[in-house]
Design a protein around this motif. Structure first.
Motif, short mmCIF file in Angstrom:
data_model
loop_
_atom_site.label_atom_id
_atom_site.label_comp_id
_atom_site.label_asym_id
_atom_site.label_seq_id
_atom_site.Cartn_x
_atom_site.Cartn_y
_atom_site.Cartn_z
N TRP A 1 17.35 -8.14 24.78
CA TRP A 1 17.34 -9.42 25.49
C TRP A 1 17.78 -10.56 24.59
N ILE A 2 17.31 -10.52 23.36
CA ILE A 2 17.72 -11.58 22.42
C ILE A 2 19.23 -11.57 22.25
N TRP B 1 10.12 -3.72 13.95
CA TRP B 1 10.37 -4.43 15.20
C TRP B 1 11.62 -3.87 15.89
N LEU B 2 12.68 -3.65 15.07
CA LEU B 2 13.93 -3.15 15.64
C LEU B 2 13.73 -1.78 16.27
N VAL B 3 12.91 -0.96 15.63
CA VAL B 3 12.74 0.40 16.13
C VAL B 3 11.86 0.42 17.37
N ILE B 4 10.80 -0.36 17.34
CA ILE B 4 9.82 -0.24 18.41
C ILE B 4 10.17 -1.13 19.60
N GLU B 5 10.61 -2.34 19.33
CA GLU B 5 10.84 -3.27 20.44
C GLU B 5 12.33 -3.37 20.76
N GLY C 1 19.85 2.45 22.98
CA GLY C 1 18.68 2.92 22.24
C GLY C 1 17.44 2.91 23.10
N SER C 2 17.23 1.83 23.84
CA SER C 2 16.01 1.76 24.64
C SER C 2 16.05 2.77 25.77
N PHE C 3 17.26 3.16 26.16
CA PHE C 3 17.35 4.19 27.19
C PHE C 3 17.02 5.57 26.62
N PHE C 4 17.56 5.86 25.45
CA PHE C 4 17.43 7.21 24.92
C PHE C 4 16.16 7.44 24.10
N PHE C 5 15.72 6.41 23.39
CA PHE C 5 14.58 6.60 22.49
C PHE C 5 13.28 6.25 23.20
N ASP C 6 12.28 7.00 22.96
CA ASP C 6 10.96 6.60 23.39
C ASP C 6 9.94 7.04 22.36
N GLU C 7 8.69 7.02 22.74
CA GLU C 7 7.61 7.36 21.82
C GLU C 7 7.90 8.61 21.00
N VAL D 1 6.13 3.71 11.18
CA VAL D 1 7.55 3.36 11.08
C VAL D 1 7.74 2.57 9.79
N ARG D 2 8.54 3.15 8.90
CA ARG D 2 8.66 2.55 7.59
C ARG D 2 10.12 2.64 7.16
#
Lengths: 753, 1199
Positions: free
Chosen positions: B1104-1105, B1094-1098, B1135-1141, B1153-1154
């Motif tokens: 927001w939380i 969850w942390l990695v993908i969302e 992270g959400s800015f720099f990381f994507d698929e 993702v493990r």
């Protein structure tokens, strides 16, 4: 104040929790027991796996784990009585972590353990596991002291000890004529042990032996040292990352040196590590010989695209598989059944049989090399292998013959035929000599019909190790290629270059051709025109060397003045002004020194301008192919061409060619076949130099294109020229028939029929 | 000469000896020892050979000449020390000091020469000047990147930051993260075109600096501020930083995977064949040792003679016969025509450039700006700085940002040079520490000099070590270059006990003093004239001794020139200077696009084009700046100098020039504006808070009163309870300490009991094995912690060489008891153990004397260096190998104590072939009656008890003995003396204690105990490699046990060690649980996996939380939560800015993702260390000081 309170509270909470854990643990266990007793469907069996998830080998851990998990999946798919589970523990790459991880595995109730990777971790883990009677199969520990069964009981491994790889490495270097190799090795136990083994097996002194830490980030002084010491080769005992580092450093320092390595970096993975593949060009490595990889795991791993040391991924798969099969055989005596299973075990990493001390003898080593020319991606190919009994074995002697084909450029449309000729020659050569352990290979490159392309292509041929070259077709390409090839001592036989200056043996050494020079075709062309009552011919010729040379030869042989002599670029897209010029000058004939494409262009232009003039040409467009190029065959009506006379065709190649529907200049298809055949046969003679060998073959050689005997300058005398004409009308498709021929002695004569 | 002295009467001789000045005494010693070494090396007739003869030649020959070589080199070093210590100040001393490095190099080469002659062989040593220079630059910049951050942290925040190399690592991963971004990713597949792309590099460096700096701030705010608030000691913060390092590394492992990565800003950067500098060089070839040639052999000189004309030189080789020359210098290749070059690829050269430039900028910031002055003020005295109105917390934040940022920057540029994994940074940490110690901790110029020196030593020692490696059959010696920095630092600290920076400061102060004493009237006219001609060089300021301004001029000019050269380089190697761009601007895109990868779609091609346009703008900008600066700066200097000269020569007073007034005005305006902005922001937020915050205030008040009430009651209750129990000081009273120890011990015992064992018919056996295994490890760590407590906790000597002493035990016992045929000595185990303990004690004792003058952190670095030296020697020196085939590294196959007796009984039975049975065979033979069988029956194991059980018994016995011994000793007066030394060395000395001898005794005792633990460790491992000594897994863990347990309290050591040891075993259950459904903690592992995914993908969700929590916490005024989640939210926003698929595809090759539990384990260990220290800065069981009884009638006060 608060802190103390908090700590005390925490401690209390922790304690109660732990006490609760103490008590509840028992209940859990009893519950577990009851559930297990009630519903035993399948027997769950745990296999331990020691993975170096942290520490210096961490980057390869993902691959090892993949191998182990895949093995469990396959084991479970193969039967349904037992469910195998792989319990992974982090062994680090050191003994302390390894021992703790081994304890965890023992606690988890594994039946046997695959691992560890690092020798230090294997030793410490063995102390724990052997005490618990749990056998282990290491997939990557190569330290020789692990061979001792007393000190390390219940220990197996599916990789051979370093002690064996040393002789293989030394033999590889000796085979490749390394004389003063340097050994650049890691200073960990793998590196030092392997380096010692190589040095021990090497016959003579090594040039330098230098250690470096596997964590090194800069290796420049070590490489500089090797350069300074004047070593002719370097053997890297390295893992992948540091091998890449060394290769880059060797390239940076511009060292020209033979490169060798052991199993550490071996595999495609090394190329992934390199930004510039060409730094690995010429690197030769030993890697445990897979023999043949059984099953499809190797393919699956390659498809999964997980960067790791492939060899050890395969062994980790095998280690887990052996454990699983051993359990299926007899789960109560794991050590015994591992020995049983491990007899002629067909694994993904090859055939394994455990010796008494748990080692495997190994199937020897593959010797593989890297090739990368800087332009395309690098390639990794295993070319030979080494075994204790046989030494280095090159599977069959591979003789590479180069073939320069004008795949692009103005002669591209004939390339298919030339290629057919050359390939058929290889087929025939292999059929003739394959039984003697010789394998001929054709290395075909694009000569492009121009000097620049051809020179580059020639270099590629040199790099790929051909011993002789057939080609090129175009004279300019041949000249440029000869400069490169003769420097490397590689002879060439051209099948279509007719430029007279190639007759000069000093300027073009090691050069042969089985087509006569234009110096001879010139008189033939002149005689042909004279016999057709031409009085005032124009010559329109390409400005390349073929065109210019041939045009000069015709001019020399023509008795009288020429009406016009006009050059045009072979890449020209319009010849309108040239044709206008000829038209204005009032010439009565035009001789086109052209290739097929531009001959068609000229013919169309003449037709467009409505010029009524006699048409001639040389061997360039000669053949049915010209008609294919033309949308309207009529424009070629009345065109006469000279083309080298085949004399008698020996063998059945001419017929085989006719049976195909390839439309190329047939005489040159035949010569291309002959050139490769002659080179192949010359390669098998025991003459001192390649040129001598070709000369010895090329004396009254009965080829598909006739009888050939090389003169001192590498030319052939030739059988004269056929004079052929095109006929076409609006009603019927064009035809191409040879009605006369020309010889030096007899001039133009009618065909016998 | 000396033998004449010896023949005289002994008493008068010793008297005269005492009377000699120290200089002469030392000289005599040096000469005698050196002569012995020379005799030994040359003619095998030194004292060492004598000892060998007495031992009937049982000493390995290598050992003799090795020690003699060391003897000779150290005597050379002694001479240098004599120069530093004993020679009178004056020109002679200065000259001798200046020549001492050359002298030392000469001594080393001389020793090699003698050694080679003695061994009848020859060594060839090559010095390639440019190559050494490049190598120096590479190494020093690598070290400097970490060292600068470290030294900044040290000077401002006062602790050694072990996490500094992790910031370096973060920088490397920021680089790869930026390349994975959609915007930059197309460049990855661009084919090589011979043109460098600069944009990615620039953005990466900027990004690495800012993001890593931000990480530095986050860590400082979340972790270290708490320690500062609690006034924790530097040691506690240091060990906490170790925890932080583990956490950071674990996070990187989890998010980026363990696979190696490489940062390629553009493929062309990495084409070493083409993109490189080729510098002319000169090669010196030294032929040392036997130089004679065989009768028919010839030797080709590299030197070539020019016999042709200048335009068309013809070179000839010179061939010598008979013997080789000692030295051979050439600068042309072996063909005598091509010039020798040393090549330096651009990707390697970028590193020194970037790092030295940024360190230069940092220096400028620290010395020239107000922020820098504030930082220095805080570094000098935080309290005073605070009282001067400096916001100390903000300064700490700034220093955390800068120190982390600059290391991150270094990491990013380093990422271009080599494939790296999360472990790569750590290998550079310890040398970086050596650098800052060498350059005097806290001094940045010192760090630069230190880095250059250490880089140079490393690169110059490589050729020597490689040269002697071959003839001595010690190819691993090349690896010793890695420890040369440590050897060098030990040597330098012995001469300059406070490092180079301090020595320089002293020298500078002295110079300024002498300057001040001189009567100097500046010649203004001469200065003016100099200024007219040489203004950019600052000569006019130097001539009037205004060296600060002079330096400014010189540096300004120099910097402008460097910028200019750099900008030229950028322009020439970029698209701006190639035809690609002309076609780009010309409007014909087809040619430009032909440089784009063929596989691109039309959209991608457009993106590529716009990218290239941006690149062009950037390059033009850089080259514009360069073009502007180079003529502008010197011209400006000229103008100023001319103006000054005009006024001076006219004899007029000069007015303050307008531009400066302008700058002052602007800066004052800026201050006003920024202050106003700050005030406005504060007022607004306060107003908003006042409006909406009443809920929060009320809630806060409500909660707070409740909390206080409860707390007060609980504290009251507790205090009264403690009073009743007669433990007024809680954990810090004797009884309280014991009680808590008991509780914690029970908790630990419970945990051990909890360690699950799978259900099978041999479960009880496995449990016994498990208990024994845990106990052995525990005993090892506990004994080492006890030894460390004696050294550090009680005596106050910062010993970071725990593993050094342990290794002495392990190696000695291993080698001595290994079988003779495997390079061992086949000693009985008991003697070997005793000898190893004796050797450990000896090492401890002799370590005390030379290090007596050193400050504690310098002592720390020396001990850590010793450990590293032994670790590398273990792989380099064949004498330290045993038990293996050939000479494979490591020690194995040594005997294990009582193993045969345990399994086979008193007499070993024979097998069918008449050979004695192996212990393992005995254990499997049911018929043999042995102790193992008896114990196995007794414990109802169903089979003989495991050997680990014996080791556990030995270990626990050893632990109890050590504990008892140390407790007895420390209770004695001697223990009090040691504590007195720890508290105040001078006072102890005043009381008449021989501090040095007490320290030595303490070191010796602790070291011999540690040596025993080392032996135990060796037995447990049954074979070990050099990796066994890696400080991260040994010394640092023991230190963590020591700090967590409680400094100065032996009970604390037991608890600390058990926590550290159990951590590994307990968290391992989690690791194992991930794979199998019926193992304990399987559910927990699965849950962690889910969270992690969850942390990695969302990441946006998480952000927001976090924002929601921050707002809520702000409302209820819960500061700590607000701050924590603010930073976490920021992290995920980034992270959400720099990381994507793509980042998921790249980091998880299987696509799933493990969370690797092995890394979660590392994370948990780090968290445990940080948290336990955060809430127990003095450790779980703090030291119990001796307290006089309370006077009656006063209430109990918490401190």
């Amino acid at each position: 104040m608060n802190n103390k309170l908090l700590t005390t509270l925490m401690a209390l909470a922790f304690m109660t929790a732990a006490l609760a854990g103490c008590t509840s643990n028992d209940e859990d266990e009893s519950e577990d027991d009851s559930t297990e007793e009630t519903d035993v469907v399948t027997d769950v069996v745990k296999i331990g796996f020691l993975n170096p998830a942290t520490g210096p080998l961490a980057q390869d851990a993902a691959g090892f784990e993949y191998g182990a998990l895949q093995a469990a999946i396959d084991l479970n798919a193969a039967q349904n009585t037992t469910t195998f589970e792989v319990v992974v523990a982090d062994s680090g790459c050191d003994g302390t972590t390894g021992a703790a991880a081994a304890q965890t595995l023992a606690d988890a109730g594994v039946v046997a353990v695959a691992g560890a990777a690092c020798s230090g971790a294997s030793m410490a883990a063995n102390a724990v596991l052997s005490a618990a009677g749990i056998p282990m199969i290491s997939y990557a520990s190569t330290n020789p002291s692990l061979s001792n069964a007393t000190a390390y009981p219940d220990f197996f491994r599916v990789v051979p000890s370093d002690a064996i790889q040393g002789p293989a490495a030394a033999a590889m270097m000796a085979t490749l004529d390394a004389e003063s190799p340097a050994i650049l090795h890691m200073t960990n136990d793998y590196g030092s042990g392997f380096a010692d083994a190589i040095e021990g097996a090497w016959d003579g002194d090594v040039c330098a032996k230098i250690g470096y830490a596997e964590t090194a980030t800069d290796i420049s002084s070590e490489v500089a040292q090797i350069a300074n010491a004047g070593c002719d080769s370097v053997f890297m005992v390295s893992y992948v990352t540091d091998a890449a580092l060394i290769l880059n450093e060797v390239a940076t320092q511009g060292l020209d040196i033979m490169l060798f390595s052991g199993d550490g970096p071996a595999g495609e993975g090394l190329l992934e590590e390199l930004s510039d593949d060409s730094v690995a060009d010429g690197l030769t490595v030993t890697t445990p010989r897979a023999g043949s990889s059984f099953g499809d795991f190797e393919a699956r791993y390659v498809a999964a695209d997980i960067p790791s040391i492939k060899q050890y991924v395969l062994t980790s798969y095998d280690a887990v598989t052996i454990i699983g099969e051993a359990y299926n055989l007899n789960g109560t005596d794991m050590s015994g059944s591992i020995s049983t299973v491990g007899t002629a075990f067909e694994g993904a990493s090859g055939l394994h049989t455990f010796l008494d001390n748990g080692d495997v003898g190994g199937a020897g080593y593959d010797i593989c090399d890297y090739y990368a020319d800087g332009a395309s991606d690098g390639e990794y190919e295993c070319v030979a292998y080494w075994t204790v009994a046989e030494g280095v074995v090159i599977p069959a002697e591979v003789i590479k013959l180069g073939f320069m084909n004008p795949l692009t450029g103005p002669l591209a449309q004939d390339a298919a035929g030339f290629q057919y000729g050359a390939q058929q020659a290889i087929v025939d050569l292999n059929a003739m000599y394959g039984d003697f352990g010789v394998e001929f290979q054709l290395v075909e490159v694009d000569s492009g019909c121009d000097g620049t392309t051809a020179a580059a292509a020639a270099q590629t041929l040199v790099d790929s190790g051909v011993i002789a070259v057939g080609g090129a077709a175009c004279s300019g390409a041949t000249m440029a290629a000869n400069a490169v090839l003769s420097a490397a001592g590689i002879p060439m036989i051209s099948y279509a270059s007719t430029n007279p200056s190639l007759s000069n043996a000093t300027a073009y050494p090691d050069f042969f051709r089985i087509v006569p020079s234009d110096a001879i075709q010139g008189p033939a062309a002149a005689a042909m025109m004279a016999s057709m009552n031409v009085s005032n011919p124009a010559i329109i010729h390409m400005t390349n060397d073929y065109g210019s040379g041939f045009a000069d030869a015709i001019e020399d042989a023509w008795d009288g003045e020429l009406c016009q002599k006009i050059g045009y670029s072979e890449t020209a897209t319009s010849v309108a002004s040239e044709i206008t010029q000829i038209s204005n000058a009032g010439c009565d004939a035009v001789f086109m020194v052209s290739y097929v494409t531009d001959a068609a262009l000229i013919l169309n232009e003449i037709s467009t301008q409505g010029l009524d003039i006699k048409l001639f040409s040389g061997d360039g467009p000669a053949g049915e192919g010209l008609l294919e190029e033309l949308s309207d065959d009529v424009v070629a009506d009345g065109l006469y061409v000279t083309t080298p006379r085949a004399g008698d065709s020996f063998g059945d190649f001419s017929d085989r060619y006719d049976a195909t529907n390839i439309t190329s200049i047939k005489s040159y298809v035949l010569t291309s076949y002959d050139s490769i055949m002659m080179l192949g046969q010359a390669a098998l003679t025991d003459a001192d130099t390649p040129s001598e060998a070709i000369n010895s073959v090329g004396t009254a050689y009965e080829g598909a294109s006739g009888l050939h005997t090389f003169l001192a300058n590498g030319d052939v005398g030739g059988d004269g020229y056929d004079i052929c004409g095109y006929a076409a009308s609006d009603a019927a498709d064009g035809t191409f028939t040879c009605t006369k021929y020309w010889t030096v002695a007899g001039g133009v004569e009618d065909n016998a029929e | 000469m000396d033998s004449e002295h010896e023949s005289k009467d002994k008493s008068s001789l010793s008297l005269r000896w005492q009377e000699l000045p120290r200089l002469k005494r030392r000289l005599v010693i040096a000469t005698v020892v050196a002569i012995d070494a020379i005799l030994g090396l040359l003619f095998q007739s030194g004292i060492g050979n004598g000892i060998d003869a007495i031992l009937l030649g049982n000493l390995p020959n290598d050992m003799v000449w090795l020690s003699q070589s060391i003897q000779l080199i150290s005597m050379g070093f002694l001479l240098v020390k004599v120069v530093f210590d004993d020679v009178q100040h004056g020109w002679l001393r200065t000259v001798l000091m200046a020549f001492s490095p050359l002298f030392l190099l000469f001594v080393v080469l001389f020793t090699i020469e003698l050694l080679m002659i003695g061994l009848d062989t020859s060594a060839v040593i090559y010095f390639n000047l440019s190559s050494i220079g490049f190598s120096t630059l590479t190494w020093s910049s690598t070290y400097l990147a970490i060292a600068v951050g470290c030294t900044l942290t040290y000077s401002v925040q006062r602790y050694g930051n072990f996490a500094q190399s992790e910031f370096f690592m973060l920088g490397m991963y920021v680089a790869i993260m930026i390349v994975w971004m959609d915007y930059f990713f197309p460049l990855v597949s661009v084919p090589k075109d011979g043109v460098l792309v600069w944009t990615v590099l620039l953005w990466t460096l900027l990004g690495a600096f800012v993001l890593t700096g931000l990480a530095g701030i986050i860590i400082d705010r979340l972790v270290f501020r708490g320690f500062r608030d609690r006034k924790s000691s530097a040691d506690v913060m240091m060990i906490a930083s170790l925890g932080v390092a583990l956490i950071l590394r674990a996070i990187v492992y989890l998010r980026f995977g363990a696979g190696t990565k490489l940062f390629e800003p553009d493929i062309d950067w990495r084409i070493a064949r083409e993109q490189r500098f080729e510098a002319p060089t000169m090669l010196t070839k030294l032929n040392l040792g036997d130089r004679s040639l065989a009768s028919d052999a010839t030797y080709t000189h590299g030197s070539c003679e020019n016999v042709g004309t200048a335009s068309n030189p013809v070179y000839e080789k010179v061939v010598s016969e008979g013997s080789k020359p000692i030295a051979d210098v050439y600068s042309v290749g072996s063909d005598c025509v091509t010039e020798l070059t040393a090549n330096y690829s651009y990707y390697n050269a970028a590193m020194p450039f970037v790092i030295f430039a940024s360190v230069g900028l940092l220096l400028l910031l620290l010395t020239k700006t107000r922020l820098g002055r504030r930082m220095r003020a805080v570094a000098d005295n935080p309290e005073l700085a605070a009282s001067c109105g400096i916001n100390v917390e903000r300064v700490h934040m700034m220093s955390a940002f800068l120190s982390a940022g600059i290391s991150g920057l270094g990491g990013a540029i380093f990422a271009m040079t080599i494939r790296y994994s999360p472990e790569t940074g750590f290998t550079l940490l310890l040398p970086a520490f050596a650098v800052i110690v060498l350059g005097t901790i806290g001094s940045i110029p010192g760090a630069i000099v230190g880095a250059l020196l250490i880089g140079f030593v490393r690169s110059v020692s490589s050729p020597i070590l490689m040269g002697i490696g071959t003839p001595l059959d010690r190819s691993n010696y090349a690896n010793l270059a890695e420890v040369m920095p440590y050897v060098m630092i030990i040597a330098i600290l012995l001469v300059m006990p406070k490092g180079i920076g301090d020595a320089y400061d002293k020298w500078n102060i002295k110079r300024i003093r002498t300057r001040a004493a001189e009567d100097f009237t500046p010649n203004v006219k001469r200065a003016s004239i100099l200024g007219i001609f040489f203004a950019p060089l600052g000569l006019h300021h130097f001539s009037v001794r205004n060296s600060l301004r002079g330096q400014r001029y010189l540096l300004g000019t120099f910097a402008a020139y460097i910028t200019y050269v750099f900008s030229r380089f950028v322009k020439e190697h970029s698209i701006a200077d190639s035809d690609i761009f002309n076609t780009l601007t010309g409007g014909d895109k087809t040619i430009a696009l032909s440089h784009a990868p063929e596989t691109y779609t039309a959209v991608q091609q457009e993106a590529w084009l716009s990218f290239m346009q941006a690149e062009h703008v950037l390059v033009e900008l850089i080259s514009g700046i360069g073009m502007l600066l180079w003529p502008a700066v010197p011209i400006l200097f000229y103008l100023i100098a001319w103006r000054e000269a005009y006024f001076t020569l006219q004899g007029k007073e000069m007015k303050k020039s307008a531009p400066f007034a302008g700058i002052a005005f602007v800066s004052s305006r800026w201050d006003a504006v920024s202050t106003r902005c700050g005030t406005m922001w504060r007022e607004t937020t306060q107003a908003v808070d006042a409006k909406i915050g009443f809920i929060g205030v009320h809630a806060h008040r409500l909660v707070n009163t409740g909390k206080t009430k409860v707390l007060d009651t609980v504290v009251d209750k507790r205090n009264s309870a403690l009073k009743k129990l007669n433990m007024s000081y809680g954990r810090e009273s004797e009884l309280g300490s014991w009680v808590l120890f008991g509780i914690l011990a029970i908790v630990m015992a419970c945990l051990i009991y909890w360690l699950p064992v799978a259900d099978s018919d041999q479960a009880s056996f496995v449990k016994t094995l498990q208990l024994s295994n845990v106990m052995v490890t525990f005993a090892i760590f506990a004994i080492l912690a006890l030894s460390l407590n004696l050294h550090t906790g009680v005596t106050g000597q910062l010993n970071f060489g725990v593993i050094f002493f342990a290794a002495i035990g392990a190696i000695t016992v291993g080698i001595l008891t290994a079988p003779k045929e495997l390079h061992g000595y086949d000693w009985p185990i008991a003697y070997a153990v005793m000898f190893s303990m004796f050797l450990g004690a000896l090492a401890g004792w002799f370590l005390a004397y030379p290090t007596a003058r050193l400050r504690s952190d310098y002592f720390a670095i020396i001990t850590i260096s010793l450990g590293e030296i032994v670790r590398v020697l273990l792989s380099g020196e064949p004498l330290l190998r045993a038990g293996s085939w050939g000479s494979a590294v490591g020690i194995s196959r040594y005997k294990l104590p009582l193993q045969e007796w345990w399994f086979c009984g008193d007499s070993v039975p024979n097998d069918a072939n008449g050979n004695p049975l192996s212990p393992v065979a005995c254990s499997r033979d049911d018929s043999i009656q042995s102790m193992a069988a008896t114990v196995g029956e007794w414990l109802n194991l169903g089979q003989p008890a495991p050997y680990m059980f014996v080791l556990a018994v030995i270990g626990l016995t050893g632990l109890i003995l050590s504990w008892w011994l140390l407790n007895t000793v420390l209770k004695s007066p001697w223990g009090r003396i040691l504590r007195a030394i720890r508290e105040d060395e001078e006072v102890a000395q005043h009381h008449g204690h021989d501090v040095l001898r007490h320290k030595a005794a303490s070191l010796a005792l602790g070291a011999s105990i540690a040596a025993f633990a080392g032996a135990l460790w060796a037995w447990k491992l049954t074979g070990f490699q050099p990796s066994f000594m890696s400080p991260a897994k040994t010394t640092f863990l023991v230190w963590a046990a020591f700090i967590i347990g409680g400094v100065g309290n032996n009970r604390g050591m037991i608890i600390g060690a058990s926590i550290i040891v159990l951590m590994e075993f307990v968290f391992n259950v989690l690791v194992a649980g991930q794979g199998s459904s019926d193992l304990p903690l399987n559910e927990v592992a699965a849950t962690i996996d889910g969270w992690f995914e969850w942390l990695v993908i969302e990441q946006v969700q998480v952000m927001w939380i976090c924002i929601a929590i921050v707002l809520l916490a702000h409302l209820v005024k819960w500061e700590s939560v607000r701050e924590t989640f603010f930073w976490i939210g920021l992290l995920f926003a980034c992270g959400s800015f720099f990381f994507d698929e793509r980042s998921i595809e790249e980091a998880y090759p299987t696509g799933v993702v493990r969370a690797g539990m092995a890394y979660v384990k590392v994370l948990l260990i780090g968290l445990l260390i940080v948290f336990s220290l955060r809430y127990n800065p003095k450790g779980l069981l703090p030291e119990v000081p001796y307290r006089p009884p309370h006077p009656a009638g006063k209430g109990v006060e918490e401190q």
